[in-house]
Structure formats: structure tokens, C-alpha cells
Design an enzyme around this catalytic site. Structure first.
Site, PDB file in Angstrom:
ATOM      1  N   HIS A 374       0.803  -1.234   0.000  1.00  0.00           N
ATOM      2  CA  HIS A 374       0.000   0.000   0.000  1.00  0.00           C
ATOM      3  C   HIS A 374       0.832   1.279   0.000  1.00  0.00           C
ATOM      4  O   HIS A 374       0.277   2.364   0.165  1.00  0.00           O
ATOM      5  CB  HIS A 374      -0.930   0.054   1.206  1.00  0.00           C
ATOM      6  CG  HIS A 374      -2.005  -0.969   1.185  1.00  0.00           C
ATOM      7  ND1 HIS A 374      -3.239  -0.736   0.612  1.00  0.00           N
ATOM      8  CD2 HIS A 374      -2.036  -2.224   1.656  1.00  0.00           C
ATOM      9  CE1 HIS A 374      -3.989  -1.821   0.754  1.00  0.00           C
ATOM     10  NE2 HIS A 374      -3.283  -2.743   1.383  1.00  0.00           N
ATOM     11  N   LYS A 567      -8.300  14.057   4.903  1.00  0.00           N
ATOM     12  CA  LYS A 567      -7.483  12.841   4.881  1.00  0.00           C
ATOM     13  C   LYS A 567      -6.460  13.003   5.994  1.00  0.00           C
ATOM     14  O   LYS A 567      -6.356  14.078   6.588  1.00  0.00           O
ATOM     15  CB  LYS A 567      -6.800  12.643   3.527  1.00  0.00           C
ATOM     16  CG  LYS A 567      -6.041  13.869   3.004  1.00  0.00           C
ATOM     17  CD  LYS A 567      -5.501  13.624   1.597  1.00  0.00           C
ATOM     18  CE  LYS A 567      -6.504  13.925   0.489  1.00  0.00           C
ATOM     19  NZ  LYS A 567      -6.545  12.953  -0.571  1.00  0.00           N
ATOM     20  N   ARG A 568      -5.709  11.943   6.307  1.00  0.00           N
ATOM     21  CA  ARG A 568      -4.673  12.095   7.310  1.00  0.00           C
ATOM     22  C   ARG A 568      -3.727  13.229   6.910  1.00  0.00           C
ATOM     23  O   ARG A 568      -3.495  13.472   5.731  1.00  0.00           O
ATOM     24  CB  ARG A 568      -3.890  10.771   7.449  1.00  0.00           C
ATOM     25  CG  ARG A 568      -4.672   9.696   8.175  1.00  0.00           C
ATOM     26  CD  ARG A 568      -5.035  10.102   9.574  1.00  0.00           C
ATOM     27  NE  ARG A 568      -3.876  10.132  10.427  1.00  0.00           N
ATOM     28  CZ  ARG A 568      -3.599   9.217  11.357  1.00  0.00           C
ATOM     29  NH1 ARG A 568      -4.420   8.205  11.580  1.00  0.00           N
ATOM     30  NH2 ARG A 568      -2.519   9.336  12.086  1.00  0.00           N
ATOM     31  N   LYS A 573       1.003  14.323   1.434  1.00  0.00           N
ATOM     32  CA  LYS A 573      -0.350  14.644   0.940  1.00  0.00           C
ATOM     33  C   LYS A 573      -0.521  16.149   0.703  1.00  0.00           C
ATOM     34  O   LYS A 573      -1.498  16.584   0.121  1.00  0.00           O
ATOM     35  CB  LYS A 573      -1.398  14.134   1.933  1.00  0.00           C
ATOM     36  CG  LYS A 573      -1.456  12.600   2.046  1.00  0.00           C
ATOM     37  CD  LYS A 573      -2.483  12.161   3.081  1.00  0.00           C
ATOM     38  CE  LYS A 573      -2.446  10.678   3.394  1.00  0.00           C
ATOM     39  NZ  LYS A 573      -3.074   9.826   2.355  1.00  0.00           N
ATOM     40  N   THR A 678      -8.459   6.757  -2.030  1.00  0.00           N
ATOM     41  CA  THR A 678      -9.784   6.180  -2.264  1.00  0.00           C
ATOM     42  C   THR A 678     -10.863   7.237  -2.067  1.00  0.00           C
ATOM     43  O   THR A 678     -11.961   7.110  -2.619  1.00  0.00           O
ATOM     44  CB  THR A 678     -10.051   4.985  -1.333  1.00  0.00           C
ATOM     45  OG1 THR A 678      -9.630   5.326  -0.008  1.00  0.00           O
ATOM     46  CG2 THR A 678      -9.301   3.758  -1.792  1.00  0.00           C
ATOM     47  N   LYS A 682     -14.684   8.510  -3.856  1.00  0.00           N
ATOM     48  CA  LYS A 682     -15.920   8.822  -3.120  1.00  0.00           C
ATOM     49  C   LYS A 682     -16.444  10.196  -3.508  1.00  0.00           C
ATOM     50  O   LYS A 682     -17.651  10.390  -3.686  1.00  0.00           O
ATOM     51  CB  LYS A 682     -15.660   8.765  -1.605  1.00  0.00           C
ATOM     52  CG  LYS A 682     -15.292   7.367  -1.114  1.00  0.00           C
ATOM     53  CD  LYS A 682     -14.714   7.362   0.307  1.00  0.00           C
ATOM     54  CE  LYS A 682     -14.031   6.017   0.569  1.00  0.00           C
ATOM     55  NZ  LYS A 682     -13.209   6.006   1.792  1.00  0.00           N
TER      56      LYS A 682
HETATM   57  C1  6GP Z   1      -2.739   3.752   1.972  1.00  0.00           C
HETATM   58  C2  6GP Z   1      -2.204   4.595   0.828  1.00  0.00           C
HETATM   59  O1  6GP Z   1      -1.482   5.686   1.357  1.00  0.00           O
HETATM   60  C3  6GP Z   1      -3.363   5.090  -0.011  1.00  0.00           C
HETATM   61  O2  6GP Z   1      -2.895   5.777  -1.134  1.00  0.00           O
HETATM   62  C4  6GP Z   1      -4.213   3.917  -0.468  1.00  0.00           C
HETATM   63  O3  6GP Z   1      -5.368   4.363  -1.118  1.00  0.00           O
HETATM   64  C5  6GP Z   1      -4.642   3.077   0.734  1.00  0.00           C
HETATM   65  O4  6GP Z   1      -3.495   2.661   1.460  1.00  0.00           O
HETATM   66  C6  6GP Z   1      -5.424   1.839   0.339  1.00  0.00           C
HETATM   67  O5  6GP Z   1      -4.725   1.083  -0.579  1.00  0.00           O
HETATM   68  N1  6GP Z   1      -1.642   3.241   2.781  1.00  0.00           N
HETATM   69  C7  6GP Z   1      -1.735   3.244   4.107  1.00  0.00           C
HETATM   70  O6  6GP Z   1      -2.711   3.696   4.698  1.00  0.00           O
HETATM   71  C8  6GP Z   1      -0.608   2.647   4.828  1.00  0.00           C
HETATM   72  O7  6GP Z   1      -0.480   2.788   6.024  1.00  0.00           O
HETATM   73  C9  6GP Z   1       1.239   1.219   4.833  1.00  0.00           C
HETATM   74  O8  6GP Z   1       0.261   1.917   4.129  1.00  0.00           O
END
Ligand code: 6GP
Length: 841
Positions: A374, A567-568, A573, A678, A682
Site C-alpha cells: 500500500h 485525509k490524514r 499529501k 480512495t 468517493k
Molecule cells: C494507503 C495509501 O497511502 C493510499 O494511497 C491507499 O489508497 C490506501 O493505502 C489503500 O490502498 N496506505 C496506508 O494507509 C498505509 O499505512 C502502509 O500503508
């Protein structure tokens, strides 16, 4: 099964098995019964919380019956199951979702009205289940919804944290963290005190040869902690399938404190043992895209992997199959590297406990597991210190070394003489101390590795996992672009839009097949339809404006353009780019005459998101946003032209209010850093447009909905490396407009020049790693274009409708079907018969 009822007595069971409410009267009977008996309340002391509890219990009863049947059906069908291992499940609220998925929300609405309650108020009583940080955890929750809705035999496995992600409060512009104790009343979980697993830690490894000359490896002594299963029903939409999410809770293995210690007067140490065990599942680590290598975190990971593997193996053994058939019955998906110890644990079970040959066992392991990456951010890639593992899991460390040895031998045979390659791909990094590279272990232990959007999947193949593509060939590495569930993110969050769409398409079938949205496109010229569309957006904005007024005291004009970034908070970001853009806009407004100002498009910029408690830069960004808001929102020259809002405690249930109210949302990460994103999906699905970089899923969204419907800006991922290099070695200068913004901040206009200076310094002095200055001009120009475009509302609504019509691809149903076909090799269970039975009764 030993405990089942003898055949000749089952008739009575079947006769009395409850069937659950379907009508309003039955619902009212159930809710009143629960409030009066289960909760011991009455009509004289029934508040909204009691009404919520009663409603939840009534719906829970219905879910349980379907859940039991689903589990029986899946056991009888005896086909392959998928187990989704995730350290995070960001579920949000369950009641509204249960009502919609079961299809009885209207019944509940009318029933509650009869009893004196508004359904919205009742729904709002529920505490979010916030067992996750951000994207990764919410993706897991969307996947559970899709797996149930598509009737896949699927289980989620996770941890039952006593404290979810902290609650965020803003005090004097600073983030303050409050513990999120969420389990006071949680009707959605079932404690299975009979489903427990003892998990071992520490100790030592004893290797010896037994009487028959066989090598025995035994992991001895140490400490035992018990895992207790808590099950959460996961209802599918418009189907009788209710799957299971099993969350493990830790407790001392005796279940009590040590009585011998207790009786001999060592009260404190007796209680301390118990508390140490309970600490394992006490709290979710609050970092998003960051790993910190703490022992307790490793304990959490092993505790959860060991309990889940034991459970999965126990279930498999009941089928009396040969071990070679394990991968035909079991697929295990690793949600990032957090569950990688499960690979090692399965190998340990097969070799040490079940006596399989090493290679036979390893073939089973690699056919069973697959791994989703991810992130490419280096600070998020897990590396566990070897001494830490040695101490906590001595046998697992040996197995890791053995896996590494045999892997490196294979590599050496294929690429003789390439010593550097061996060093690069070794599972062990020769650092001080040595570490285990968990992503590499996950790759070696899996048959498929996937990224979460096209660009991201390409990037992992050409950067962090490049050597492994050479070793295994390209087919092991695939892309599965993320998706979101349209049930929660359209139907539940935006019921009026969902209804309007259904009225045009003739049914709600699009919630099960999102590609049907393309039938909306012909209606872009339908005046009446467009008017209703715009009215719904406006109503959603009014609702958000009310929320803003209530929580921040700032009044915003719902006719203004709502610009949202939620978002976080993370430097990659780039919320800092956004707030610098806001200050730039403020300077522009201030420089105009009051006549000129009248031509401007009013805007409300809305931020929301949590910073990890230890991430000082992210917290400083939050502080700056709040201080900028204080100044701008109180400047009479500005009035309605610009408002800056920071919404406290962004979470799933707030997202359900914010997302449908957005005109423009910001997905502006430095190209190549956001794996997918994601929320971008939305927002577009809810009729908002996006401003974004060519990063993550923005690229595929653009391809689907058309370039004319997206506001793209900024440098490309392929140029990032050169640009960074240039910051240090070229004739580099900060963008002059951005410099003016910095000057204003440094003048003390927003206070706290010291810490805000660090945000500026990251750009002017420390190499601007995230390319804020490089992208600034392109960003602000694109914002100007947005202002112009928004002035023509008719054209704007056309873009929104066209975009929604083309979003079908981004449902998590499509995504889950891809995983099922290309990675898991599993089939959905046929529920047609069950549906017919239900239709008859
Ligand atoms: C997140 C990514 O930052 C995000 O771009 C992606 O949409 C989401 O995963 C689902 O795939 N990654 C994390 O939250 C994380 O902690 C280790 O990755």
C-alpha cells in the site's frame, strides 16, 4: 460435530427458530421488548441512546439469524475460503449500514416515528468503530462489504482494540488527542468465550532427536497469552449472506490474576501480569504510513497472526483433507506487511507441529498467501530488529533465516556471481542492529504481489521491488486498482442522490452493478434532472454548513464553492500546499478594490484530518491552518469571499456528511507518493469534481471520466527525482508568489513564527522534498480555472453528472472480483435457493 442436536429432535428446533421482523408492527414489538427487557428501561426513561440500542438489537437479531445460516451454508458447501488479514478495519457506524443492507430502513423509520424518535437522531447516537488510521483500514472495510455482497465465503481477521484511533480536539489551534474508548455498549460484537487460542512469546528453542531418530524442534517456556474471539457480523447488500469479522482480544492465560501470587500477598505483581497480557490488544497504533519498530507492536502482530492461523488450520482440519489440499481450501491475503509473520507461523505449524518436510510445507505456504503493498514511502516499510525477534519469537527467527538461506541459494543458482544482488534482496539487512525486511519476506512467502493503482503497481516493479521482478518474472506482480463500496459511499451517505439516480435508471440495481451508472449520461441535457441534481448538492452543502456552524462557530455561505481536503495530515499529501494557496488567495483579495472584489467567486476551504501524535510537522500544519482561518475568517475585507475551516475529528461518519457536500476536493500529493487514494473516488461518485496531481488512482479516474472533467496540475512522477536533485545542485529558486506567502507568515501575521518557520524551512532550506514550490504556480493557476468554471453552473453540473456516470469501474465489487479471479481463485457461493426460501416466507 459432537455438540449438535440429534436428528430426531431437530424438528422442534426448526419450528421454534425465530424468523425476525419484516413489518413495522413486528419491528416495534422487537424494539420495545429489547428496551424493556434487554436494557431494563421503559417509556419513562427512554432517551435517544436507548432508542438506538433497542433498534440496533432488533436489527442484530435479524443479522444473527442470517449470519448463522451463512456460516452453516459455507461449511456445507465446503469450498475455498478467503481470509483477509488486516491490522486495521475502519468500519464506522454499523446500524445505518445494517438497515440498508437488510433493506428495512423505511420500516425502521416509520416504526421509530411511532415510538417518538427521528431515525437520523437515533443513527447519530452510534459511536464509530474506528479500528484503523486511514486508507488502508477503510479499504479493508469496503472489501468486507463487497465480499459479503458478492457472496464470497470470506472472513476478516483483526484485533479488537479497546481504544481505536484517538479523538481529535482542537485547542487554541493545536491538535489534542483524547482516548477513544468505544466499547461501553457495542451490540455489534459477540464474545466467543469458547473460541480461544493460547499464544506463546519469548522462551527458547530445544532441538533434539527423538527415539525414532527424528529431528524434533520444540519452542519451550516463555509466556502464554490467551486470544479470545469477538465476532462481528458483516451483512451483504440485498443478499442473505452475512460474513464474519473475527477480532481477537488478549487476556492473561489463566483468565484471572495469578492466585498463588495473589494469596501470598503479591497483589501488585499478580495484577501486573494480567494487565501486561491485556495491553496487547489495548490500543491501535495511531500512525498512518509510518512504522516505528516498537516491541508491543510486534507482539500485536504475532498475537493476531498466531490466533488467526490456529483458527484457520483448526477449521481446515475438521474437513479431514490432506495437507496438500490446504491451498485449495484456504487463501490468505496479507493487507500490507503487518501480517507477514503469518507466513512464518504457517511454516512453523506445518513443520514443527504437523511434521511435514520443509519443502512440502513451503510449497503449501506460498500457494496460500498473497500480499498487497500500500505504499512506496520508505518510512512506512516495516523492518523488524533481529534481536527483538530473537527475544520475542526465537523459533520464528530461525525459520526466517532458513527461508532466507533457501531463497538466496535459488537466487545464486539463477544469477551466479551477482554478489550485490544477494545483498540487496536478502531478507536480512546487514544494518546495526540487523533487521528483517518484512516486505521482502512477504514477497518470498506469496504467490502474488499487488499494488493498488496502475501507477503504484508500476512503481513498485521499477523501484522498491525491481530485483524481485528479475528473480520471479513479471507475472507475480500485478495491479488491482482499489475501489469503494457504493452502498455506504453513495446510498447511505447521499440517499437523495441515490434516489434520484434510481428514478432515472428504473431501479437500485446500480448499487450491485455500478457500471449501470453509464445509463445516466443521456440525461445530462435533461433540465429538470439537472435542477434536481443541483438542489441535492445544495441541500448537502446546507447540512455541512450547519455542522460547521455548530462545531466551529463560523457561518459559511452554502452558495460559495466548497473546496475540501479531508485525509490524514501528511507532508506527502501536501495540506501545506493547500494552505499556502489559501494565503495566496487572501493576498490577492486584499490587493483588490471593493469593486473588483465583487467579481470574485466566494470560496470555503475546508480541511479535516488527524496528525499522528508524534508527527510534529503534521501538527504544525494543523496549527497553521487554524491560525490562518482565525485571521481570514475575521477580516472584514474578505467577508464571504473566503472562509477557512478546520473540522475537528475527521472520521468515517463525518466523511459521510462532508463528501456529499463538496464541489471540489483536493488530492494533491507529490506525484508518485500516494499509492491510490480512495476518497478521490468517493468525492467524484457524489457529484464533486477533483483537483489533483497525476498520482495514484487520479490517473485512472481521469482516464474513465475524461480529462475535461478533472483539474489536473503539477509535475509528473517521472520527473520528481530530477527536480529533487536540482533543488540541491541546480540554480534553484522558490516560486516568487510562494515567497510572498512565506513573507506574510514570517511577518507574524498568523502568530507562532518559530514553528511555522520550520514549515517554510523544509522548502527553502531543506531541499523541498515534496516539491511544494515546483508545483505552486501550476496549483494556483488551476485554482483560478476552477473559479472560472464554477461561475457557469450549468456547465459545472454537466461535468458532475458525466463524471458520476463514468465511475462504475471504481466499485470495490469490481476490485474484489479481480482479487477472486486472479489471486484467490475462489468462487461465490450460490444463494439463489436461500433467496427463494426467503421470498416465500
Ligand atoms: C494507503 C495509501 O497511502 C493510499 O494511497 C491507499 O489508497 C490506501 O493505502 C489503500 O490502498 N496506505 C496506508 O494507509 C498505509 O499505512 C502502509 O500503508
Amino acid at each position: 460435530v459432537e455438540s449438535s442436536i440429534p436428528e430426531h429432535m431437530r424438528e422442534a428446533w426448526r419450528k421454534y427458530s425465530p424468523s425476525g421482523f419484516t413489518t413495522k408492527d413486528q419491528f416495534e414489538t422487537e424494539i420495545v421488548r429489547h428496551i424493556e427487557t434487554t436494557l431494563a428501561r421503559s417509556l419513562f426513561n427512554c432517551d435517544e441512546l436507548a432508542a438506538y440500542s433497542g433498534t440496533a438489537l432488533a436489527f442484530r437479531d435479524r443479522l444473527i439469524m442470517d449470519w448463522n445460516k451463512t456460516q452453516q451454508r459455507q461449511t456445507f458447501a465446503d469450498q475455498k475460503r478467503i481470509y483477509y488479514l488486516s491490522l486495521e478495519f475502519l468500519m464506522g457506524r454499523a446500524l445505518d449500514n445494517a438497515m440498508l443492507n437488510v433493506g428495512l430502513k423505511n420500516v425502521a423509520k416509520e416504526g421509530l416515528a411511532d415510538l417518538g424518535f427521528r431515525i437520523e437522531d437515533v443513527i447519530n447516537q452510534e459511536h464509530d468503530a474506528a479500528l484503523g488510521n486511514g486508507g488502508l483500514g477503510r479499504l479493508a472495510a469496503c472489501f468486507l462489504d463487497s465480499m459479503a455482497s458478492l457472496n464470497y465465503p470470506a472472513w476478516g481477521y483483526g484485533l479488537r482494540y479497546r481504544y481505536g484511533i484517538f479523538k481529535q480536539e482542537i485547542e487554541n489551534g493545536y491538535q489534542v488527542e483524547i482516548p477513544d474508548y468505544w466499547l461501553d455498549f457495542n451490540p455489534w460484537e459477540f464474545a466467543r468465550h469458547d473460541v480461544t487460542v493460547d499464544v506463546q512469546f519469548y522462551g527458547w528453542v530445544n532441538k533434539y532427536t527423538d527415539d525414532e531418530g527424528k529431528q524434533i524442534v520444540s519452542w519451550q517456556d516463555g509466556e502464554i497469552v490467551t486470544a479470545v474471539a469477538y465476532d462481528v457480523p458483516v451483512p451483504g447488500y440485498g443478499t442473505p449472506t452475512v460474513n464474519n469479522l473475527r477480532l481477537w482480544s488478549s487476556k492473561a492465560s489463566s483468565g484471572e490474576f495469578d492466585f498463588s501470587k495473589f494469596n501470598s500477598g503479591e497483589y501488585e505483581s499478580a495484577v501486573a501480569d494480567q494487565q501486561r497480557a491485556e495491553t496487547i490488544s489495548a490500543v491501535l497504533y495511531p500512525n498512518d504510513n509510518l512504522e516505528r519498530g516498537k516491541e508491543l507492536r510486534l507482539k500485536q502482530q504475532y498475537f493476531w497472526c498466531a490466533a488467526s492461523l490456529f483458527d484457520i488450520v483448526r477449521r481446515f482440519k475438521k474437513t479431514n483433507r490432506k495437507w496438500s489440499e490446504f491451498p485449495d481450501q484456504v487463501a490468505i491475503q496479507l493487507n500490507d506487511t503487518h501480517p507477514t509473520l503469518a507466513v512464518v507461523e504457517l511454516q512453523r505449524i506445518l513443520v514443527d507441529k504437523e511434521g511435514l518436510e520443509w519443502q512440502t510445507a513451503w510449497d503449501i505456504v506460498t500457494k496460500t498467501f498473497s500480499y498487497t503493498n500500500h505504499t512506496v514511502l520508505p518510512e512506512a516499510l516495516e523492518k523488524w530488529s533481529v534481536p527483538l525477534i530473537q527475544n520475542l519469537l526465537p523459533r520464528h527467527l530461525q525459520i526466517i533465516y532458513e527461508i532466507n538461506l533457501s531463497f538466496l541459494q535459488t537466487v545464486e543458482r539463477r544469477f551466479p556471481k551477482d554478489r550485490e544482488l544477494l545483498g540487496r534482496v536478502s531478507l536480512i539487512e546487514e544494518s546495526q542492529p540487523k533487521t528483517v525486511r518484512m516486505a521482502y519476506l512477504a514477497i518470498v512467502g506469496s504467490h502474488k504481489v499487488n499494488g493498488v493503482a496502475e501507477l503504484h503497481s508500476d512503481l513498485i516493479k521499477t523501484t522498491i521491488f525491481k530485483d524481485f521482478v528479475r528473480i520471479y518474472g513479471p507475472d507475480k506482480f500485478i495491479n488491482v486498482t482499489n475501489g469503494i463500496t457504493p452502498r455506504r459511499w453513495l446510498h447511505q451517505a447521499n440517499p437523495r442522490l441515490s434516489e434520484l439516480i434510481a428514478s432515472k435508471l428504473g431501479s437500485y440495481e446500480f448499487l450491485k452493478d455500478l457500471t449501470l451508472l453509464n445509463k445516466l449520461e443521456p440525461f445530462v441535457d435533461d433540465k429538470e434532472f439537472k435542477k434536481e441534481w443541483a438542489e441535492i448538492k445544495y441541500a448537502n452543502k446546507v447540512r455541512l454548513a450547519q455542522h460547521i456552524l455548530k462545531t466551529t462557530g463560523v457561518s459559511v455561505n452554502p452558495k460559495a464553492l466548497f473546496d475540501v481536503q479531508v485525509k490524514r495530515i501528511h507532508e506527502y499529501k501536501r495540506q501545506q500546499l493547500n494552505v499556502f494557496g489559501v494565503i495566496h488567495r487572501y493576498l490577492a483579495i486584499k490587493s483588490l478594490s471593493s469593486e473588483e472584489r465583487k467579481k470574485l467567486a466566494p470560496r470555503v476551504t475546508i480541511f479535516g484530518g488527524k496528525a499522528a501524535p508524534g508527527y510534529w510537522m503534521a501538527k504544525t500544519i494543523i496549527h497553521l491552518i487554524n491560525k490562518v482561518g482565525e485571521v481570514i475568517n475575521n477580516d472584514p475585507d474578505v467577508g464571504d469571499l473566503l472562509k477557512v475551516i478546520f473540522l475537528e475529528d475527521y472520521n468515517v461518519s463525518k466523511a459521510e456528511i462532508i463528501i456529499p457536500a463538496s464541489d471540489i476536493s483536493e488530492h494533491i500529493s507529490t506525484a508518485g507518493t500516494e499509492a491510490s487514494g480512495t476518497s478521490n473516488m468517493k468525492f467524484v461518485l457524489n457529484g464533486g469534481l477533483i483537483i489533483g496531481t497525476l498520482d495514484g488512482a487520479n490517473i485512472e479516474i481521469t482516464r474513465e471520466i475524461g480529462e475535461q472533467n478533472v483539474f489536473l496540475f503539477g509535475n509528473l512522477s517521472e520527473d520528481v527525482e530530477d527536480l529533487r536533485h536540482n533543488h540541491f545542485y541546480g540554480d534553484y529558486q522558490v516560486d516568487p508568489e510562494l515567497q510572498k506567502v512565506f513573507d506574510l507568515i514570517k511577518s507574524g501575521k498568523f502568530g507562532d513564527e518559530g514553528s511555522f518557520g520550520a514549515l517554510i524551512g523544509a522548502i527553502t532550506e531543506h531541499g523541498d522534498y515534496y516539491l511544494v514550490s515546483d508545483d505552486f504556480n501550476s496549483y494556483t493557476k488551476t485554482q483560478d480555472l476552477i473559479d472560472e468554471t464554477f461561475k457557469n453552473q450549468d456547465e459545472w453540473v454537466t461535468k458532475c453528472i458525466t463524471s458520476v456516470a463514468r465511475m462504475g469501474f471504481f466499485t470495490s465489487d469490481r476490485c474484489i472480483n479481480e482479487y477472486a479471479d486472479t489471486i484467490w481463485n475462489i468462487e461465490p457461493l450460490d444463494v439463489a435457493e436461500e433467496k427463494q426460501v426467503r421470498a416465500r416466507t
